[in-house]
Design a protein around this motif. Structure first.
Motif, PDB file in Angstrom:
ATOM      1  N   SER A 131       0.824  -1.211   0.000  1.00  0.00           N
ATOM      2  CA  SER A 131       0.000   0.000   0.000  1.00  0.00           C
ATOM      3  C   SER A 131       0.861   1.265   0.000  1.00  0.00           C
ATOM      4  CB  SER A 131      -0.914  -0.007   1.230  1.00  0.00           C
ATOM      5  OG  SER A 131      -1.667   1.180   1.308  1.00  0.00           O
ATOM      6  N   TYR A 132       1.920   1.271   0.812  1.00  0.00           N
ATOM      7  CA  TYR A 132       2.808   2.435   0.861  1.00  0.00           C
ATOM      8  C   TYR A 132       3.518   2.638  -0.481  1.00  0.00           C
ATOM      9  CZ  TYR A 132       2.316   2.383   5.989  1.00  0.00           C
ATOM     10  OH  TYR A 132       1.834   2.413   7.275  1.00  0.00           O
ATOM     11  N   LEU A 133       3.947   1.550  -1.101  1.00  0.00           N
ATOM     12  CA  LEU A 133       4.617   1.662  -2.404  1.00  0.00           C
ATOM     13  C   LEU A 133       3.650   2.146  -3.482  1.00  0.00           C
ATOM     14  CD1 LEU A 133       6.747  -1.590  -2.179  1.00  0.00           C
ATOM     15  CD2 LEU A 133       7.661   0.743  -2.259  1.00  0.00           C
ATOM     16  N   ASN A 134       2.405   1.670  -3.429  1.00  0.00           N
ATOM     17  CA  ASN A 134       1.390   2.177  -4.354  1.00  0.00           C
ATOM     18  C   ASN A 134       1.165   3.670  -4.149  1.00  0.00           C
ATOM     19  OD1 ASN A 134      -0.665  -0.844  -4.197  1.00  0.00           O
ATOM     20  ND2 ASN A 134       0.952  -0.305  -5.636  1.00  0.00           N
ATOM     21  N   GLU A 135       1.159   4.067  -2.879  1.00  0.00           N
ATOM     22  CA  GLU A 135       0.989   5.489  -2.555  1.00  0.00           C
ATOM     23  C   GLU A 135       2.143   6.318  -3.109  1.00  0.00           C
ATOM     24  OE1 GLU A 135       0.070   8.145   1.459  1.00  0.00           O
ATOM     25  OE2 GLU A 135      -0.298   5.979   1.487  1.00  0.00           O
ATOM     26  N   ALA A 136       3.321   5.674  -3.194  1.00  0.00           N
ATOM     27  CA  ALA A 136       4.483   6.353  -3.789  1.00  0.00           C
ATOM     28  C   ALA A 136       4.403   6.396  -5.320  1.00  0.00           C
ATOM     29  CB  ALA A 136       5.767   5.652  -3.355  1.00  0.00           C
ATOM     30  N   GLY A 137       3.335   5.798  -5.879  1.00  0.00           N
ATOM     31  CA  GLY A 137       3.136   5.836  -7.332  1.00  0.00           C
ATOM     32  C   GLY A 137       3.773   4.687  -8.078  1.00  0.00           C
ATOM     33  N   MET A 138       4.097   3.603  -7.358  1.00  0.00           N
ATOM     34  CA  MET A 138       4.800   2.490  -8.003  1.00  0.00           C
ATOM     35  C   MET A 138       3.871   1.301  -8.261  1.00  0.00           C
ATOM     36  SD  MET A 138       8.658   2.189  -6.532  1.00  0.00           S
ATOM     37  CE  MET A 138       8.889   3.195  -5.081  1.00  0.00           C
ATOM     38  N   GLU A 139       4.109   0.657  -9.394  1.00  0.00           N
ATOM     39  CA  GLU A 139       3.514  -0.644  -9.666  1.00  0.00           C
ATOM     40  C   GLU A 139       4.322  -1.680  -8.885  1.00  0.00           C
ATOM     41  OE1 GLU A 139       2.891  -3.716 -13.449  1.00  0.00           O
ATOM     42  OE2 GLU A 139       3.637  -1.669 -13.806  1.00  0.00           O
TER      43      GLU A 139
END
Length: 396
Positions: free
Chosen positions: A48-56
């Protein structure tokens, strides 16, 4: 000239996992182990945090304890297909170590595992990806080290890979993850950390930059490991910091023959693996007694003993007091005194003796042997290994 290398950034303290939100990139692959990170919700939070950073985000799950060459190659193949610019490894030492090796094969598909066995022989990394390590156990400190241990099961050998290239870019040392450790793992990883700190302090490559880290880690582990084992979560949190400090020390001072022996006995026997931290705990008192024949090493063991409040009228007496204290710690953590008693005797005596000479050769040639205060002969290494199997006294 010496070198001292650590991650560019280290985030520590409760809630540090959230720092994943601030990584800059397009794609991240998350490498994890057997499922504890998923069960306790940390994997979902990380994604979730990585998605929030805009990453796939893509997952590589199921890295086994003592990760294999085959697992490393599978992970590297997934990375080459997905093309991440961040490799995020979560869990114990195994997924983080495996991900470090995957990183090399992702960026350099043409290299072989044999190319990487020679210490400090890696090609230049960070051509395609950066690396973030998030430990869930308080022992290996692989999140801050230039090391990874990979097992070749066909040969029955654990290989310590060493290169400053594989020191992570970012380490996230969040004690919330360590609070999920079961009691036995707490004991084994904690004594692994103690071994790291003690071996770093007496290493022939110790220096003014590594000594304070090693000593403070030893003091913290001595004070907090049993409390952590008994379920004191404040002590568990401090242990997570202590093991990281020990890692900073040994990554730069290197280790000694406790680790050489643990690496080469770990996967050598058909009865089962000897868990790395438990092996270190069993072997450490024997190796200290062996190394103490070196006057400089003896003086440094005595310094450790004084620093943690032990008594003795000479360096030899203080070293013996340190050995006794470590044995007492092992007993309080339900760690056996010798290989023969390990897990009720799963390491067969005949097989141990049949393989003794070959295991001794491999231990002497291990990457950790070169920085030990004494370099054992073949005969001495065989005696050391037998002492660790039968719990014999060291007098050579």
């Amino acid at each position: 000239m010496a070198r001292f290398t650590l991650p560019r950034d280290l985030y520590h303290g409760k809630g540090a996992l959230e720092e994943l939100k601030n990584l800059k990139g397009n794609k991240a692959i998350v490498v994890v182990g057997g499922g504890s990170m998923k069960r306790f919700g940390f994997l979902d939070r990380a994604v979730s945090y990585l998605n929030e950073a805009g990453m796939e985000v893509k997952l590589f799950e199921g890295v086994e304890p003592d990760p294999s060459v085959e697992t490393v190659m599978k992970g590297a193949a997934m990375m080459r297909e997905f093309e991440p610019d961040w490799i995020v490894a979560m869990g114990g030492g195994s997924p983080i170590d495996a991900a470090k090796a995957m990183w090399a094969f992702y960026e350099y598909p043409e290299i072989t595992f044999e190319d990487l066995i020679t210490p400090f022989s890696f090609p230049t990394l960070r051509q395609k990806a950066h690396f973030c390590a998030i430990p869930s156990t308080s022992g290996t400190a692989t999140e801050v080290t230039a090391f990874a241990v990979i097992t070749d099961y066909q040969k029955g050998i654990k290989y310590p890979l060493a290169d400053f290239n594989i020191t992570p870019d970012v380490a996230i040392v969040d004690p919330d993850l360590a609070e999920t450790m079961p009691q036995k793992l707490t004991a084994h990883t904690g004594m692994d950390a103690m071994t790291h700190a003690i071996e770093a302090y007496v290493s022939t490559l110790h220096c003014n930059y590594t000594d304070p880290l090693a000593l403070h880690a030893i003091k913290m582990i001595h004070e907090d490991l049993k409390k952590s084992y008994d379920g004191d979560m404040e002590a568990r949190d401090r242990m997570h910091d202590a093991q990281c400090l020990a890692g900073m020390a040994f990554s730069n001072a290197l280790l000694g023959i406790v680790h050489s022996m643990a690496h080469k006995t770990g996967a050598a026997y058909s009865g089962g693996h000897i868990v790395h931290g438990c092996a270190n705990a069993m072997y450490l008192p024997k190796v200290i007694k062996y190394n103490a024949k070196n006057p400089e090493a003896c003086a440094r063991y005595a310094e450790i003993a004084r620093f943690i409040g032990l008594q003795g009228e000479s360096d030899c007496a203080l070293t013996d007091a340190l050995i006794a204290e470590l044995k007492a710690m092992n007993a309080s953590l339900n760690i056996p005194t010798c290989i023969k008693d390990y897990e009720g005797g799963i390491i067969d005596e005949k097989e141990f003796n049949d393989k003794l000479a070959d295991v001794a050769v491999l231990a002497i040639s291990d990457a950790c042997t070169g920085s030990n205060p004494r370099i054992p002969t073949q005969e001495e290494m065989e005696k050391l290994l037998k002492a660790c199997y039968y719990d014999l006294e060291i007098d050579f």
